[in-house]
Design a protein around this motif. Structure first.
Motif, PDB file in Angstrom:
ATOM      1  N   ALA A   1     -21.107   1.115 -40.505  1.00  0.00           N
ATOM      2  CA  ALA A   1     -21.533  -0.258 -40.194  1.00  0.00           C
ATOM      3  C   ALA A   1     -20.680  -1.272 -40.938  1.00  0.00           C
ATOM      4  CB  ALA A   1     -23.014  -0.440 -40.543  1.00  0.00           C
ATOM      5  N   LEU A   2     -20.319  -0.986 -42.191  1.00  0.00           N
ATOM      6  CA  LEU A   2     -19.424  -1.878 -42.931  1.00  0.00           C
ATOM      7  C   LEU A   2     -18.069  -1.965 -42.243  1.00  0.00           C
ATOM      8  CD1 LEU A   2     -20.064  -0.978 -46.702  1.00  0.00           C
ATOM      9  CD2 LEU A   2     -20.693  -3.088 -45.521  1.00  0.00           C
ATOM     10  N   ALA A   3     -17.556  -0.817 -41.826  1.00  0.00           N
ATOM     11  CA  ALA A   3     -16.252  -0.815 -41.156  1.00  0.00           C
ATOM     12  C   ALA A   3     -16.294  -1.631 -39.869  1.00  0.00           C
ATOM     13  CB  ALA A   3     -15.831   0.625 -40.858  1.00  0.00           C
ATOM     14  N   ARG A   4     -17.471  -1.753 -39.282  1.00  0.00           N
ATOM     15  CA  ARG A   4     -17.643  -2.550 -38.061  1.00  0.00           C
ATOM     16  C   ARG A   4     -18.122  -3.971 -38.358  1.00  0.00           C
ATOM     17  NH1 ARG A   4     -20.544   2.358 -34.589  1.00  0.00           N
ATOM     18  NH2 ARG A   4     -18.617   3.254 -33.773  1.00  0.00           N
ATOM     19  N   ALA A   5     -18.106  -4.343 -39.633  1.00  0.00           N
ATOM     20  CA  ALA A   5     -18.456  -5.699 -40.072  1.00  0.00           C
ATOM     21  C   ALA A   5     -19.913  -6.059 -39.752  1.00  0.00           C
ATOM     22  CB  ALA A   5     -17.509  -6.734 -39.465  1.00  0.00           C
TER      23      ALA A   5
END
Length: 677
Positions: A461-465
């Motif tokens: 989820a972080l990698a997808r902002a």
């Protein structure tokens, strides 16, 4: 127990080699104190009958009260249980002697299986506990004897002998009281007793035995004399419900409030989880007064821990071993003592997460980029349009920097294929391929409730902002492993990136207070303290972090920047310029740093800009900016810096000259030391 068929091979990795740490380290953090006084021996009751309150049916399937009085009339000492028809006989008085050696003095308690007496051993001239079991359950006495005779543990009651008459077990007398919280008990003291019971259970389970009746009444708290003074200790007693893990059939003897629900698989196929559930319920009861104050440091972590230990809705979440439970309980103790007045901290590697060398300082630990000055534009008053001096780390950086989980040796759900899939997911995240990371996670076969699934979902989820989704998943991880600090750090980073500085402050504060060596928490704490107007606290945080190996240089640079940082121009609601004392301290700290010339020039320029906002000394600021030109990597940037320095210089003053030229006109010249643009 697993529901999805994922109980597979053990001792495999989830990306990093596993460790087997000491899960009982929380005991080392709790100081000895509040040692209970030795209770007086019970009053001598020789010649008396068994008190009515201790009379129960001898049938273990019944165990209901019998021989009780009604309407002011005493109960019968002989008769038949009205519930199941089993005969009872309580006519034998105390004061008698068993096996010609043990003089019965007092009833300590009784139940469906019989009664426990305080007795004096004539041969040894000491008090012992004589545990008599009804003939109908004599085999239970043999089982308890066989279980206890081979046990040697400081937190387990010791067997001293066995008398066929009765039959009776002869146990050591522990002159204490059932485990309860006293008014002056710190929470960490009570949790230390929980760790001691877990040690005893780990010892018991390693020998293939289950206690099956862990509850406050079966944990005796007592005073013990040690080499350095009195000690506060506990001992697990009453092994009347003990069973071997090889035994088949459901659990028969247990105490309902401290056991899993009847429909739980632990009843049909008991595991160590049966005892761990009982301890979870015990700690809930013993710590209930402390749990009311959820805002106290560490209390919310304890609440999450006990929720997992006693989860009846999703029993798969519960702890499967005493060591797994003990690791998290020790982690909660670590948080509690770090927040106590003594502020005791302990540096130790995480049991579930690898190291995290990346500090994620968000630009705070280095001088302001030269490009900020190159692109700066002054207004007519000399105020510069500069970017924020630092910021929260970028989400992609956080996803890569957060540590890789280690394999948990006690986790039955991670097999080789799952470990390989998680390692592939981690590699994809490092390559910034969130889609591939998500596909690899799905191939792992992990149930969605598992904390590892939640952890990798949070990273993806972080990698997808998507910080909101990431925070949701990291909250699931925190609920599963509340003794760990990394999930709280991840939640702090998510909160800061979302602008929720209050939540970020809480998470960063807990992590940094507990383990200052986690540099990312220290830098994050400083970043949120400064906008809150707490410059002094932010600087103190960096000074504390500078004491940790590996972060000293960046932390000292951050301290200089925090002392001289201007968050916004004067006149705004946000904190403005530093004070004269702040800038003096910044210069002093900078002078003690071993930096390259470019970094030192950048920090001097930043300090000088803060000084300019106080004094409006344009000349000094111009010189500081001009010195940056020597470190410009390109001619264009050099020209931009020189041009900025010239535009910052004060307008030259015109002075009339008395002498006249050949034309006879008055002449003027620029004031020495100035240069027009």
């Amino acid at each position: 127990m697993p529901t999805g068929g994922h109980r597979v091979a053990r001792n495999v990795t989830a990306g990093v080699a596993q460790v087997r740490p000491n899960p009982w380290y929380g005991l080392e953090l709790v100081p000895e104190g509040h040692v209970p006084e030795l209770p007086e021996l019970p009053l001598h009751t020789a010649g008396g009958l068994l008190d009515e309150q201790h009379r129960h049916c001898a049938n273990p399937a019944c165990g209901k009260p019998v021989g009780r009085g009604h309407g002011g009339e005493p109960g019968r000492v002989e008769g038949v249980c009205p519930h199941c028809g089993t005969r009872f006989d309580f006519s034998r008085p105390l004061g008698r002697t068993v096996a010609g050696r043990y003089e019965l003095e007092h009833v300590l308690g009784s139940g469906a299986y019989g009664a426990a007496y305080l007795a004096r051993d004539r041969n040894l001239d000491t008090h012992v506990v004589l545990k008599h079991l009804n003939q109908s359950v004599a085999q239970t006495a043999l089982d308890e004897r066989n279980a206890l005779v081979g046990l040697r543990h400081d937190s387990i009651v010791r067997i001293l002998g066995y008398e066929p008459e009765g039959p009776h077990l002869v146990l050591e007398y522990v002159p204490g009281a059932p485990l309860v919280a006293r008014d002056d008990d710190p929470l960490e003291t009570l949790l230390a007793h929980g760790i001691r019971v877990l040690q005893a259970l780990d010892y018991l389970h390693a020998r293939g035995l289950l206690h099956c009746d862990v509850k406050p009444l079966n944990i005796i708290r007592f005073r013990e004399d040690g080499a350095t003074g009195p000690l506060d200790r506990v001992r697990l007693i009453d092994f009347g419900s003990v069973r071997s893990r090889k035994d088949t059939g459901p659990v028969v003897a247990y105490t309902k409030p401290y056991a899993p629900p009847q429909e739980d698989r632990e009843h049909a196929e008991p595991t160590p989880g049966f005892d761990l559930f009982g301890l979870g319920r015990t700690l809930l009861e013993v710590c209930s007064a402390h749990l009311k104050n959820r805002t106290a440091p560490g209390v919310h972590s304890l609440e999450l821990l006990l929720q997992r230990a006693t989860d009846v809705g999703l029993p798969e979440r519960r702890f499967v071993s005493a060591r797994q439970f003990g690791e998290q309980l020790s982690g909660v103790v670590r948080q509690l003592v770090a927040a106590s007045p003594t502020g005791r901290q302990v540096a130790r590697p995480s049991a579930l997460f690898g190291s995290m060398p990346e500090p994620l300082h968000g630009g705070l630990g280095v001088a302001r980029p030269l490009g900020d000055w190159v692109r700066a534009v002054p207004d007519e008053d000399g105020l510069l349009t500069l970017p924020e001096p630092f910021s929260a780390p970028r989400l992609g950086e956080i996803a890569v920097a957060l540590p890789t989980p280690l394999a948990d040796p006690d986790d039955p759900y991670i097999g080789e294929s799952a470990g390989n899939a998680l390692a592939e997911s981690r590699l994809a995240l490092r390559r910034k391929d969130a889609a591939l990371a998500a596909r690899a996670l799905e191939r792992s076969g992990l149930d969605r409730w598992h904390w590892l699934h939640a952890w990798y979902s949070g990273l993806i989820a972080l990698a997808r902002a998507d910080t909101a989704l990431a925070a949701h998943h990291f909250t699931e991880v925190r609920q599963a492993v509340p003794g760990e600090l990394i999930p709280q750090l991840a939640l702090g980073l998510c909160a800061e990136c979302d602008g929720a500085r209050g939540h970020a402050l809480a998470h960063y504060g807990t992590v940094f207070a507990t383990a200052p060596a986690l540099g990312a928490a220290g830098f994050g704490l400083a970043r949120v303290l400064l906008p809150a107007g707490r410059r002094e606290d932010a600087v103190a945080t960096m000074e504390r972090l500078a004491q940790e190996f590996g972060h000293e240089r960046e932390a000292r640079i951050a301290a200089v920047r925090l002392l001289g940082t201007v968050l916004s121009p004067p006149g705004t609601e946000r904190p403005g310029t530093p004070t004269e004392d702040d800038l003096a301290q910044a210069r002093e700290t900078l002078a003690g740093l071993d930096l390259d010339d470019a970094a030192a020039a950048g920090l001097r320029a930043e300090i000088q800009y803060a000084e300019f906002l106080r004094t409006r000394d344009r000349l000094a600021l111009s010189e500081a900016v001009r010195q940056l030109g020597a470190y410009a990597p390109t001619e264009r940037e050099y020209v931009a810096l020189v041009d900025l320095a010239n535009r910052l210089r004060p307008a030259p003053e015109r002075r009339w000259l008395r002498r006249r030229g050949r034309t006879g006109r008055a002449r003027f010249r620029d004031t020495p030391g100035t240069l027009s643009s």
